[in-house]
Design a protein around this motif. Structure first.
Motif, PDB file in Angstrom:
ATOM      1  N   GLY A   1      -9.710  13.416  -1.327  1.00 20.57           N
ATOM      2  CA  GLY A   1      -9.666  14.357  -2.457  1.00 20.57           C
ATOM      3  C   GLY A   1      -9.366  13.635  -3.755  1.00 20.57           C
ATOM      4  O   GLY A   1     -10.038  12.665  -4.102  1.00 20.57           O
ATOM      5  N   VAL A   2      -8.311  14.070  -4.446  1.00 18.64           N
ATOM      6  CA  VAL A   2      -7.982  13.487  -5.751  1.00 18.64           C
ATOM      7  C   VAL A   2      -7.008  12.314  -5.652  1.00 18.64           C
ATOM      8  O   VAL A   2      -6.768  11.607  -6.631  1.00 18.64           O
ATOM      9  N   GLY A   3      -6.426  12.087  -4.464  1.00 17.83           N
ATOM     10  CA  GLY A   3      -5.389  11.064  -4.323  1.00 17.83           C
ATOM     11  C   GLY A   3      -5.833   9.670  -4.730  1.00 17.83           C
ATOM     12  O   GLY A   3      -5.081   8.913  -5.349  1.00 17.83           O
ATOM     13  N   GLY A   4      -7.050   9.312  -4.389  1.00 17.93           N
ATOM     14  CA  GLY A   4      -7.551   7.977  -4.702  1.00 17.93           C
ATOM     15  C   GLY A   4      -7.683   7.698  -6.185  1.00 17.93           C
ATOM     16  O   GLY A   4      -7.890   6.549  -6.597  1.00 17.93           O
ATOM     17  N   LEU A   5      -7.542   8.749  -6.998  1.00 21.09           N
ATOM     18  CA  LEU A   5      -7.572   8.552  -8.449  1.00 21.09           C
ATOM     19  C   LEU A   5      -6.403   7.690  -8.906  1.00 21.09           C
ATOM     20  O   LEU A   5      -6.452   7.069  -9.972  1.00 21.09           O
ATOM     21  N   THR A   6      -5.330   7.638  -8.099  1.00 17.63           N
ATOM     22  CA  THR A   6      -4.207   6.764  -8.440  1.00 17.63           C
ATOM     23  C   THR A   6      -4.655   5.300  -8.382  1.00 17.63           C
ATOM     24  O   THR A   6      -4.215   4.475  -9.182  1.00 17.63           O
ATOM     25  N   VAL A   7      -5.551   4.992  -7.450  1.00 20.22           N
ATOM     26  CA  VAL A   7      -6.113   3.642  -7.358  1.00 20.22           C
ATOM     27  C   VAL A   7      -7.109   3.425  -8.490  1.00 20.22           C
ATOM     28  O   VAL A   7      -7.137   2.357  -9.119  1.00 20.22           O
TER      29      VAL A   7
END
Length: 277
Positions: A13-19
Motif C-alpha cells: 500500500g502506502v508504506g513503501g513511500l517511506t522508502v
C-alpha cells in the motif's frame, strides 16, 4: 538520448513511500516507479504463499516498465518473496529486512532489540534470524501489530484515535527491555511520532528506509547504473486501490505533488481470500 531507467519500488500500500522519500533525498537524480497494492492490503494477515504470488505479479508489472532495479519496500513481501524474486530477475533486487537489521545492530548499546511488524513478518522470524545470523548474542523481542497498517492506510488524522490504537497495539511489548525498536513494517514510520510517545525517548526507533536507500545507492554505484543525465526525473505512481485516497496520503508524506494511475492486476488473485482468521 537513452531513456532514463527507473528504480521499481513495490509495497502492499502506502508504506513503501517511506522508502521512496528516502530515495528522493539520497538519490535526487533517480527516477522512481512505485506500485502500491492498496486493493489487497494488508499483506500481513495473508498466507506467505499468497503474498509471494502477489509480489511476483507486481514484479512482472515493474519489469514491463523496464526498471533497472527492484526494491521490495514491504517487510511481509520481503519475508515471503525476496529469494524467489532474486532467482526470477536479472537486475538487482533489494528487500528491507536486512537493511533494517543492520541499522539496529549499528545503534543498539545493550544488545536488546525489539521488533514490531505484521503477523506475516513476525511469524516468518525473518528479523530475528537475520539479526542473530550477524550477532547470535542479541536478545530480540518480536511483536505483531495487526491494527497499525489499516490505521495508516485509512489516512485517519484524529490524534486521539491514533494514540489509542498505537497504545493498545504496543502494550504487550512495553514490559520488555530494549534500547532499540525496529519498525518492521514500512507503514510504521508514518506514525512514528505516536510510537515514540508510547515507548518513550529511551528507546530509539529504527526504520529500514534510510539504510535501504543507502544500499540502493551503493548497488547502483558499483554496477554503474546511477543516472547520469541532468534531466529532472519523472516519477510514476500506481495503485490497485482508490487513486484520490492514495494521492492524498502520498503527497502529504512526500511533500510534493504526484500523478497516480489506477491499475488492475489479475482477477484470479483478487478472488482468493487466504487471510488468516
Amino acid at each position: 538520448m537513452e531513456e532514463q531507467k527507473a528504480i521499481g519500488i513495490l509495497d502492499s500500500g502506502v508504506g513503501g513511500l517511506t522508502v521512496v522519500k528516502e530515495v528522493f533525498r539520497q538519490l535526487p537524480k533517480e527516477k522512481v516507479i512505485y506500485f502500491g497494492d492498496t486493493a489487497r492490503c494488508p499483506y500481513g494477515p495473508r498466507l506467505l504463499e499468497e503474498v509471494k504470488e502477489f509480489t511476483l505479479e507486481i514484479v512482472d508489472f515493474l519489469l514491463a516498465q523496464n526498471v533497472k532495479m527492484i526494491v521490495i519496500a514491504c517487510n511481509t513481501a520481503t519475508a515471503a518473496a525476496l529469494q524467489e524474486v532474486k532467482k526470477k530477475v536479472k537486475i538487482p533486487v533489494v528487500g528491507v529486512i536486512r537493511p533494517g537489521s543492520l541499522s539496529a545492530i549499528k545503534h543498539t548499546q545493550t544488545g536488546e532489540i525489539g521488533v514490531i511488524g505484521t503477523e506475516g513478518t513476525i511469524q516468518s522470524g525473518a528479523y530475528e534470524n537475520t539479526l542473530k545470523q550477524i550477532n547470535p548474542k542479541l536478545k530480540v523481542t518480536s511483536h505483531a501489530c495487526p491494527t497499525l497498517v489499516p490505521l495508516v492506510e485509512s489516512g485517519i488524522e484524529d490524534e486521539i484515535t491514533i494514540r489509542q490504537v498505537v497504545k493498545d497495539a504496543l502494550k504487550p511489548i512495553l514490559s520488555q527491555k530494549m534500547d532499540s525498536l525496529i519498525l518492521g513494517c514500512t507503514h510504521y514510520p508514518l506514525i512514528s511520532k505516536y510510537i515514540q510517545e508510547v515507548v518513550g525517548d529511551q528507546v530509539k526507533l529504527l526504520s529500514s528506509a534510510e539504510e535501504t536507500a543507502r544500499e540502493v545507492s551503493t548497488i547502483l554505484h558499483h554496477q554503474n547504473l546511477l543516472n547520469q543525465t541532468e534531466n529532472e526525473p519523472e516519477h510514476h505512481f500506481y495503485t490497485t486501490g482508490d487513486v484520490v485516497h492514495f494521492k492524498q496520503i502520498a503527497e502529504k508524506w512526500l511533500g510534493r505533488a504526484i500523478e497516480v494511475t489506477h491499475i488492475e492486476l489479475a482477477k484470479k488473485n483478487e478472488e482468493k481470500s487466504s487471510i488468516k482468521k
